[in-house]
Write a protein that holds these residues in place. Sequence first.
Motif, PDB file in Angstrom:
ATOM      1  N   ASP A 187     -61.195  82.699  40.877  1.00  0.00           N
ATOM      2  CA  ASP A 187     -59.550  82.248  42.007  1.00  0.00           C
ATOM      3  C   ASP A 187     -59.148  81.408  42.070  1.00  0.00           C
ATOM      4  OD1 ASP A 187     -61.535  81.292  44.000  1.00  0.00           O
ATOM      5  OD2 ASP A 187     -60.795  83.025  45.242  1.00  0.00           O
ATOM      6  N   ALA A 188     -59.914  80.039  42.189  1.00  0.00           N
ATOM      7  CA  ALA A 188     -59.948  78.983  42.179  1.00  0.00           C
ATOM      8  C   ALA A 188     -59.275  78.729  43.250  1.00  0.00           C
ATOM      9  CB  ALA A 188     -59.152  77.932  40.821  1.00  0.00           C
ATOM     10  N   LEU A 189     -59.405  78.992  44.029  1.00  0.00           N
ATOM     11  CA  LEU A 189     -58.685  79.131  45.750  1.00  0.00           C
ATOM     12  C   LEU A 189     -57.311  79.334  45.274  1.00  0.00           C
ATOM     13  CD1 LEU A 189     -60.332  75.985  47.506  1.00  0.00           C
ATOM     14  CD2 LEU A 189     -60.771  79.064  47.838  1.00  0.00           C
ATOM     15  N   GLY A 190     -56.799  79.665  44.936  1.00  0.00           N
ATOM     16  CA  GLY A 190     -55.049  80.238  44.076  1.00  0.00           C
ATOM     17  C   GLY A 190     -54.999  80.984  45.053  1.00  0.00           C
ATOM     18  N   PRO A 191     -54.116  81.978  45.106  1.00  0.00           N
ATOM     19  CA  PRO A 191     -53.314  82.811  45.408  1.00  0.00           C
ATOM     20  C   PRO A 191     -54.357  84.704  45.993  1.00  0.00           C
ATOM     21  CG  PRO A 191     -52.575  81.710  45.016  1.00  0.00           C
ATOM     22  CD  PRO A 191     -52.986  81.635  43.755  1.00  0.00           C
ATOM     23  N   ALA A 192     -54.893  85.114  46.671  1.00  0.00           N
ATOM     24  CA  ALA A 192     -55.254  85.590  46.657  1.00  0.00           C
ATOM     25  C   ALA A 192     -54.770  87.175  46.056  1.00  0.00           C
ATOM     26  CB  ALA A 192     -56.361  86.247  47.903  1.00  0.00           C
ATOM     27  N   ASP A 193     -53.546  87.320  46.756  1.00  0.00           N
ATOM     28  CA  ASP A 193     -52.661  88.830  45.588  1.00  0.00           C
ATOM     29  C   ASP A 193     -52.436  88.363  43.799  1.00  0.00           C
ATOM     30  OD1 ASP A 193     -50.817  86.455  45.953  1.00  0.00           O
ATOM     31  OD2 ASP A 193     -49.270  87.400  46.924  1.00  0.00           O
ATOM     32  N   ARG A 194     -52.602  86.713  43.544  1.00  0.00           N
ATOM     33  CA  ARG A 194     -52.332  86.987  42.517  1.00  0.00           C
ATOM     34  C   ARG A 194     -53.734  87.087  41.576  1.00  0.00           C
ATOM     35  NH1 ARG A 194     -50.376  81.215  40.863  1.00  0.00           N
ATOM     36  NH2 ARG A 194     -53.344  80.652  41.045  1.00  0.00           N
ATOM     37  N   HIS A 195     -54.885  86.289  42.215  1.00  0.00           N
ATOM     38  CA  HIS A 195     -56.119  87.146  41.689  1.00  0.00           C
ATOM     39  C   HIS A 195     -56.321  89.032  41.460  1.00  0.00           C
ATOM     40  CE1 HIS A 195     -60.076  85.495  39.342  1.00  0.00           C
ATOM     41  NE2 HIS A 195     -61.020  86.127  40.842  1.00  0.00           N
ATOM     42  N   ALA A 196     -55.942  89.274  42.666  1.00  0.00           N
ATOM     43  CA  ALA A 196     -56.603  90.506  42.005  1.00  0.00           C
ATOM     44  C   ALA A 196     -55.526  91.243  41.718  1.00  0.00           C
ATOM     45  CB  ALA A 196     -55.613  90.986  44.055  1.00  0.00           C
ATOM     46  N   ALA A 197     -54.285  90.570  40.748  1.00  0.00           N
ATOM     47  CA  ALA A 197     -53.628  91.916  39.797  1.00  0.00           C
ATOM     48  C   ALA A 197     -54.303  90.708  38.677  1.00  0.00           C
ATOM     49  CB  ALA A 197     -51.984  90.593  40.226  1.00  0.00           C
ATOM     50  N   LYS A 198     -54.728  90.172  38.391  1.00  0.00           N
ATOM     51  CA  LYS A 198     -54.990  90.016  37.313  1.00  0.00           C
ATOM     52  C   LYS A 198     -56.067  90.936  37.416  1.00  0.00           C
ATOM     53  CE  LYS A 198     -54.932  84.473  37.918  1.00  0.00           C
ATOM     54  NZ  LYS A 198     -55.248  83.274  37.276  1.00  0.00           N
ATOM     55  N   ILE A 199     -56.935  90.848  38.622  1.00  0.00           N
ATOM     56  CA  ILE A 199     -58.675  92.102  38.305  1.00  0.00           C
ATOM     57  C   ILE A 199     -57.901  93.557  38.091  1.00  0.00           C
ATOM     58  CG2 ILE A 199     -60.255  93.342  39.415  1.00  0.00           C
ATOM     59  CD1 ILE A 199     -60.351  90.851  41.144  1.00  0.00           C
ATOM     60  N   PRO A 245     -64.978  84.185  57.017  1.00  0.00           N
ATOM     61  CA  PRO A 245     -63.556  85.531  57.412  1.00  0.00           C
ATOM     62  C   PRO A 245     -62.703  84.509  56.199  1.00  0.00           C
ATOM     63  CG  PRO A 245     -64.284  83.731  59.271  1.00  0.00           C
ATOM     64  CD  PRO A 245     -65.162  83.249  57.874  1.00  0.00           C
ATOM     65  N   GLU A 246     -62.279  83.879  55.664  1.00  0.00           N
ATOM     66  CA  GLU A 246     -61.539  83.521  54.435  1.00  0.00           C
ATOM     67  C   GLU A 246     -61.945  84.924  53.504  1.00  0.00           C
ATOM     68  OE1 GLU A 246     -58.890  81.591  51.734  1.00  0.00           O
ATOM     69  OE2 GLU A 246     -59.534  80.208  53.576  1.00  0.00           O
ATOM     70  N   THR A 247     -63.485  83.958  52.912  1.00  0.00           N
ATOM     71  CA  THR A 247     -64.032  85.205  52.080  1.00  0.00           C
ATOM     72  C   THR A 247     -63.862  86.394  52.220  1.00  0.00           C
ATOM     73  OG1 THR A 247     -66.017  82.319  52.442  1.00  0.00           O
ATOM     74  CG2 THR A 247     -66.662  85.533  50.845  1.00  0.00           C
ATOM     75  N   LEU A 248     -64.769  87.003  52.653  1.00  0.00           N
ATOM     76  CA  LEU A 248     -64.298  88.291  53.327  1.00  0.00           C
ATOM     77  C   LEU A 248     -63.037  88.587  53.094  1.00  0.00           C
ATOM     78  CD1 LEU A 248     -66.115  91.089  53.386  1.00  0.00           C
ATOM     79  CD2 LEU A 248     -65.204  90.943  56.178  1.00  0.00           C
ATOM     80  N   SER A 249     -61.828  88.274  53.958  1.00  0.00           N
ATOM     81  CA  SER A 249     -60.612  88.484  52.897  1.00  0.00           C
ATOM     82  C   SER A 249     -60.438  88.170  51.943  1.00  0.00           C
ATOM     83  CB  SER A 249     -58.786  87.781  53.871  1.00  0.00           C
ATOM     84  OG  SER A 249     -58.367  88.329  53.403  1.00  0.00           O
ATOM     85  N   ARG A 250     -60.383  87.228  51.307  1.00  0.00           N
ATOM     86  CA  ARG A 250     -60.705  87.304  49.435  1.00  0.00           C
ATOM     87  C   ARG A 250     -61.041  89.037  49.066  1.00  0.00           C
ATOM     88  NH1 ARG A 250     -58.341  83.138  47.212  1.00  0.00           N
ATOM     89  NH2 ARG A 250     -57.249  81.093  48.755  1.00  0.00           N
TER      90      ARG A 250
END
Length: 266
Positions: A115-127, A157-162
Amino acid sequence: MRAPRAASNAFADLHHADTPLLLPNAWDHASASAMAGQGFRAVGTTSLAVAAAAGLPDGASATREETLGLALVLGSQPFLLSVDAESGFSEDPDEVGEFARLLEAVGAVGINLEDALGPADRHAAKIAAVKAAAPRLFVNARTDTYWLGGDDERGVPETLSRLDAYQQAGADGVFVPGMTDPREIAALVARLHVPLNILYSPASLTVTRLGDLGVRRVSLGSFLYRRAMGAALAALDEIREGRRPGGRTPTYEETQRLGARVPRHA
């Protein structure tokens, strides 16, 4: 040559064995063959080495064609192949999905997406796009909260959120390079629903200890490539100083054999 369903299932099964999957990461045909020859059923690629060999920066989406070319060479070989695809070489989920489809078509059974610390929702969309385009690929979703966190470490916390978002998007496994604290690893394992991948560090926990904590996959990343470079430089120093180079040196014939392609079903 699309990897058969049995190969894809076999790779997934390796993440649920009694011991963690130790995944060595290759950079060309000979290195991958050498690793498979040591008994490793699965081999990954390392984006750093692919980029370094091409004279390009790692993690900058500059090696799409080089990565695909290596997958084309390795995907038909008699080992299970997982490809390090950086962040998918695009910010467009559909383009990332298409790249994954090409990887699956040449025989890969896994893909690593960071994810390179980009937006989590964008990485989720890629997945999600990868799972739609290449459903047989084992998607190892990487978060860089520890790898790129620097002094402002984001911690569990942030790791788990992502990772929650990536699991919900369809990730088959998750990867947290740079995480080394045993308490944090155990806490993360307890909250996950998919296998956890940790990057090996010679200064940190052993593979056995990581397995005891619940880690199911241990990647070597660029470590072997950097060790090979280090060995070459050390040999140069020894020769220049009039000493005999130490360490193991494969013969010319052995290296030729490593370069010979063997079909997956030979």
